[in-house]
Design an enzyme around this catalytic site. Sequence first.
Site, PDB file in Angstrom:
ATOM      1  N   CYS A  31      13.676  -1.167   6.711  1.00 18.29           N
ATOM      2  CA  CYS A  31      13.254  -1.551   5.355  1.00 18.29           C
ATOM      3  C   CYS A  31      14.040  -0.789   4.285  1.00 18.29           C
ATOM      4  O   CYS A  31      13.847   0.412   4.103  1.00 18.29           O
ATOM      5  CB  CYS A  31      11.748  -1.279   5.243  1.00 18.29           C
ATOM      6  SG  CYS A  31      11.086  -1.340   3.574  1.00 18.29           S
ATOM      7  N   CYS A  34      12.024   0.913   1.551  1.00 17.08           N
ATOM      8  CA  CYS A  34      11.331   2.088   2.109  1.00 17.08           C
ATOM      9  C   CYS A  34      12.257   3.300   2.096  1.00 17.08           C
ATOM     10  O   CYS A  34      11.855   4.405   1.730  1.00 17.08           O
ATOM     11  CB  CYS A  34      10.895   1.830   3.552  1.00 17.08           C
ATOM     12  SG  CYS A  34       9.737   0.465   3.742  1.00 17.08           S
TER      13      CYS A  34
END
Length: 107
Positions: A31, A34
């Site tokens: 991600c 993230c």
Amino acid sequence: MSAKDVTDATFADEVLASDKPIMVDFWAEWCGPCRAVSPILDKIAEEHADKLSIVKIDVDNNPETAMKYGITSIPAMKVFKNGEVVKTVIGAKPKPALEADLAEFLA
């Protein structure tokens, strides 16, 4: 001091039993957002260590906890106080925006 990793196995002891507010960053290796928010959370953890703990949990390796808290999009951050979710922040944000979201815990 960077945010510490927790797992399905350590979640109850590390998060639910915490005596101060603790933010859990639900993330995954693949991600991008993230990974972008991670150093920001580390900085907040460092600057506000006396008021708020921050831990990270990889949703791919710890699906049980992610499922229990209904994580459907990441990054998702949940603040726990006395074992209960008291705040949810979804998505990567710049540091000032995250600090604004967390103001009640950082004051």
